[in-house]
Write an enzyme that holds these catalytic residues in place. Structure first.
Site, PDB file in Angstrom:
ATOM      1  N   HIS A   1       1.451   6.849  -0.840  1.00 23.89           N
ATOM      2  CA  HIS A   1       0.617   6.050   0.074  1.00 23.89           C
ATOM      3  C   HIS A   1      -0.748   5.843  -0.571  1.00 23.89           C
ATOM      4  CE1 HIS A   1      -1.361   4.773   3.808  1.00 23.89           C
ATOM      5  NE2 HIS A   1      -0.147   4.625   4.311  1.00 23.89           N
TER       6      HIS A   1
ATOM      7  N   HIS B   1       0.813  -1.217   0.000  1.00 20.69           N
ATOM      8  CA  HIS B   1       0.000   0.000   0.000  1.00 20.69           C
ATOM      9  C   HIS B   1       0.846   1.266   0.000  1.00 20.69           C
ATOM     10  CE1 HIS B   1       1.226  -0.043   4.148  1.00 20.69           C
ATOM     11  NE2 HIS B   1       0.709   1.158   4.323  1.00 20.69           N
TER      12      HIS B   1
END
Length: 658
Positions: free
Chosen positions: A75, A60
Site C-alpha cells: 500500500h 496506490h
C-alpha cells in the site's frame, strides 16, 4: 525448521512497526501483520517473489501472492486513493510474475506531500491468520532491496469456503445488506466508493453507525472514520461487496471519479447552502465528539443531583469531607471535560487524540486556572480584561474548565497542521519533535487567540442579556429562554455566570438565573418526549430517559449532545418550549434566590421571610409546568420521528448477524 519468507524493503527509508503507522486500520493490524516504511526514494521494488494478483485502479495498492500461499498487500501512502493514481506509475500488470528486488513502479513523493497526504508505505500479509507464525522486523534505516522483515510460516493448507452463507444467502450480499442497515440505511447514504480494501461511505449523519456493531458484521475486518468518510474495511473481497452494495442501493450512489462528489444530485454551492452545510457539519462534529462521554456526564449529573438533595433536605454541610468527596466524584467529568473532549474530538477529526488531550490538560492546568480565578486585570483592551502576558504580549486567559468548543477547534487545527509538520520534519526527529511543535502551536493559538475571541463574544452577549433584563421581563424571558442553550453549545454562556453570581451576592436573588433554569427544564422535556415516542431502539430509549433525569437535576449536556442536537429538530422544539416557558416566567416575574436550577432546584425559588413575592415558588411551578408541556408537546408532534433514529435494523444486534 519451519519455512521462512524474507520480505525486502520496497524502497529506501526507515522501517517502522505497524503500530506507528498513521492509519488505525493498518496500525491495529486489521488487514494483517507487516511493517511500515517511511520512504526517502520513490522507486518501488517487489518485496517478495510472486504473482501480481491485484492492482488498484488508482495504482496506490498492489497485491502479490507467493508460491507459499502468502498474500501480500503493498500500500503506497496513506489515503492516497483520493489522488486517483496521479502520483503513481506502475510498470507491471495483473498476472505478471515478479522477483524480489524487481522494480515494479514509481511514486512521486513530492506530489503526495503537496497533496497533504502521508507517503508511508505499508507491507501487510493479508492472510496472516492462515500462514504466519511469527514476524521479525528489521527496524531502522534500510536501503531498497535490503531485508526488512523475516516471516516464519505455518504449514500452509488450502482453505475451502463456500460463497454461500449458512442460510443460503450469498455471503457478499449478506455483508453488503448488513453494512447498509447498520450505517443508517439508504436514506443516510450520499455516496460510496471503494479502494483496495475499504468501502468509503459519505453519510448524511455519521453519528448513526455504531462502530462495534458494524465491526461485528461477518466479512467486515474493521471500521475507520477519516476525511469525512465512514470507512468499512473488507479486505481483498471489497470489489465483490462493493458490487453488492451498489446493487442493493441502486444507481446514483457511485461517487464520480472526476469530481469526487456524489452524482446522485447536483450540489448547491450558494452561500446559503454552504452556510447550512457548514453549520450542520459543525453540529455533527460537536455531537460526535460528545457522544462517547454522554453516559459519563449523565451519571455525574445524577450524582450531583443526589448531592443537591442531601444539602437541601439532608442538612449536609458543604464544608464536610463527605460533601467534598461526593462533589469531586460528580464534578470531575465536567471539570476535566476539555481533556476528555479533546481526545474524542481528535478521534473524530483525525488528529492525534493523546496530543489534543494534553492540550486540554494544559488549558485547565491549575496555575492557569488561578490566573483567571484571581480576577486581577492589568487593564482592559477592547472591553476584555488583560490578566497575563506572553513574551511581553498582553493576553486574556479565560476560563477553560467545563468548555468544549476551544477543544474542538484544537482537534481541527491539529488535524490540519500535523501533515504539514511531517512534510518538513525529518523522520528520525518526528517521534519527539512533532508532538512538541503541535502542542506548542495549537495550545498557544487556543490560549492566546481563540480563547480570548470566545471570551470577547461572551462578554458582548452578557451585556446584551443584562440590557434585555432592564427593558421588559416578558420579552427577556422569551428571548433568553429560546437562545440560552445555543450559548451553552459554544461555551459562550460562561460570561453569564458572573452576572448571576453578582446578582445573588449583591441583591440576594437573580431573575436571569430563573430563566436559565427554565431552559434546563425544556431540554429535559424534549428528551422525555423522545423517550416516550421511541419504541424500537432500546439504546436511544435508555439514553433519552437518563438524559431527561439528568436535565431535571440541572445537567443538560447529556440531553443536548446525546439526544436533542443529534436529532436536530428536537433541540429546536425544546428551545421553542423554553422560549414559551421563559415568556410565562417573565410575565409572572419569577425570581431565584440560589444557584441550583431546574426541577431539583425548586428550594432556590423560596424567598426569605419578608423578602420577595410570597407566591414565587408557586409561580416557578406554573412556569415549569408550562415549559414541560410546551417542549414535550412540540417535540412529540413535530420534533421527532422514530425513523430519525432508526430501529433494530439500523443498528443490528450481534445475535442477528449470524
Amino acid at each position: 525448521m519451519r519455512k521462512q519468507l524474507q520480505l525486502l524493503a520496497p524502497t529506501s527509508g526507515e522501517i517502522i512497526p505497524l503500530s506507528k503507522v498513521q492509519d488505525q486500520v493498518f496500525s491495529q493490524k486489521a488487514l494483517g501483520d507487516g511493517f511500515g516504511l517511511e520512504p526517502n526514494d520513490g522507486q518501488i521494488k517487489a518485496p517478495v517473489t510472486g504473482e501480481i494478483v491485484m492492482i488498484a485502479e488508482t495504482k496506490h495498492a498492489i497485491g502479490i501472492k507467493t508460491t507459499d500461499g502468502v498474500e501480500l498487500l503493498l500500500h503506497l501512502g496513506i489515503d492516497t486513493v483520493e489522488l486517483k493514481g496521479a502520483p503513481f506509475k506502475i510498470s507491471v500488470e495483473q498476472g505478471n510474475t515478479v522477483h524480489k528486488g524487481d522494480t515494479i513502479g514509481l511514486m512521486d513523493l513530492k506530489a503526495i506531500k503537496k497533496a497533504g497526504k502521508l507517503t508511508t508505505i505499508i507491507v501487510a500479509i493479508t492472510n496472516t491468520d492462515d500462514v504466519l507464525d511469527k514476524l521479525t522486523l528489521n527496524l531502522g534505516i534500510v536501503a531498497a532491496g535490503e531485508l526488512a522483515a523475516t516471516a516464519n510460516l505455518k504449514s500452509v493448507t488450502t482453505k475451502t469456503s463456500s460463497i454461500k452463507s449458512d442460510n443460503g444467502e450469498n455471503k457478499f450480499h449478506k455483508t453488503a445488506r448488513l453494512v447498509i442497515e447498520a450505517i443508517g440505511g439508504k436514506k443516510n447514504i450520499n455516496s460510496v466508493i471503494h479502494c483496495f480494501t475499504r468501502l468509503r461511505f459519505s453519510l448524511k449523519d455519521d453519528t448513526i453507525p455504531q462502530d462495534k456493531i458494524v465491526n461485528d458484521i461477518p466479512g467486515v475486518l474493521d471500521v475507520a472514520r477519516a476525511n469525512d468518510q465512514y470507512q468499512v474495511v473488507i479486505g481483498q473481497t471489497v470489489d465483490d461487496v462493493y458490487d453488492e452494495v451498489i446493487s442493493q442501493l441502486g444507481s446514483g450512489f457511485e461517487q464520480s471519479e472526476d469530481q469526487g462528489e456524489s452524482i446522485k444530485e447536483p450540489v448547491d454551492n450558494s452561500l446559503l447552502a454552504k452556510t447550512k452545510r457548514g453549520f450542520f457539519q459543525l453540529i455533527g462534529i460537536i455531537t460526535g465528539s460528545m457522544m462517547p462521554v454522554i453516559g459519563l456526564l449523565a451519571a455525574s449529573g445524577m450524582l450531583k443531583g443526589v448531592l443537591n438533595i442531601l444539602t437541601n433536605f439532608g442538612h449536609m454541610s458543604t464544608t464536610s469531607s463527605t460533601y467534598i468527596i461526593i462533589n469531586a466524584m460528580g464534578d470531575a467529568a465536567f471539570y476535566f471535560l476539555p481533556l476528555i473532549v479533546g481526545f474524542t474530538a481528535a478521534q473524530k477529526l483525525g488528529s492525534n487524540p493523546v496530543i489534543v488531550a494534553i492540550i486540554g490538560g494544559f488549558l485547565i492546568y491549575p496555575d492557569l486556572v488561578k490566573i483567571y480565578a484571581s480576577g486581577k486585570f492589568a487593564y482592559y483592551l477592547a472591553g476584555v480584561g488583560i490578566n497575563a502576558n506572553f513574551f511581553g504580549i498582553p493576553i486574556h486567559i479565560p476560563q477553560y474548565t467545563y468548555s468544549i468548543f476551544p477543544m474542538i477547534f484544537a482537534a481541527w487545527m491539529a488535524a490540519k497542521i500535523e501533515p504539514w509538520i511531517k512534510k518538513w520534519m525529518p523522520v528520525t526527529l518526528r517521534l519527539i519533535f512533532t508532538p512538541l511543535v503541535e502542542i506548542f502551536l495549537v495550545g498557544i493559538t487556543v490560549l492566546v487567540i481563540v480563547g480570548p475571541i470566545i471570551s470577547f463574544i461572551s462578554e458582548g452577549i452578557a451585556s446584551v442579556l443584562q440590557w434585555l433584563l432592564t427593558v421588559n421581563s416578558a420579552l427577556s424571558g422569551l428571548i433568553i429562554g429560546g437562545l440560552y442553550q445555543v450559548l451553552v453549545i459554544f461555551g459562550l454562556h460562561w460570561a453569564v455566570i458572573p452576572l448571576i453570581a453578582n446578582d445573588i451576592a449583591a441583591h440576594g436573588h437573580s431573575v436571569l438565573n430563573g430563566i436559565v433554569s427554565i431552559t434546563m427544564i425544556a431540554q429535559g422535556a424534549g428528551a422525555l418526549a423522545v423517550w416516550i415516542k421511541t419504541k424500537k431502539n432500546p439504546d436511544l430509549k435508555g439514553l433519552s430517559l437518563s438524559a431527561a433525569i439528568s436535565a431535571a437535576v440541572g445537567i443538560t449536556e447529556p440531553a443536548m449532545y446525546g439526544v436533542n442536537l443529534k436529532y436536530g429538530r428536537v433541540f429546536l422544539t425544546s428551545s421553542i418550549g423554553a422560549a414559551i416557558g421563559g415568556l410565562v416566567n417573565g410575565l409572572l416575574k419569577v425570581d431565584m434566590y440560589g444557584f441550583t436550577g431546574s426541577l431539583i432546584g425548586f428550594p432556590s425559588f423560596v424567598p426569605k421571610a419578608g423578602q420577595g413575592n410570597p407566591n414565587n415558588l408557586l409561580y416557578f411551578w406554573i412556569a415549569s409546568v408550562v415549559t414541560i408541556i410546551a417542549a414535550f408537546t412540540l417535540t412529540y408532534l413535530f420534533g421527532y420521528r422514530e425513523d430519525d433514529a432508526g430501529n433494530p435494523k439500523t443498528a443490528p444486534k450481534k445475535k442477528k448477524l449470524a
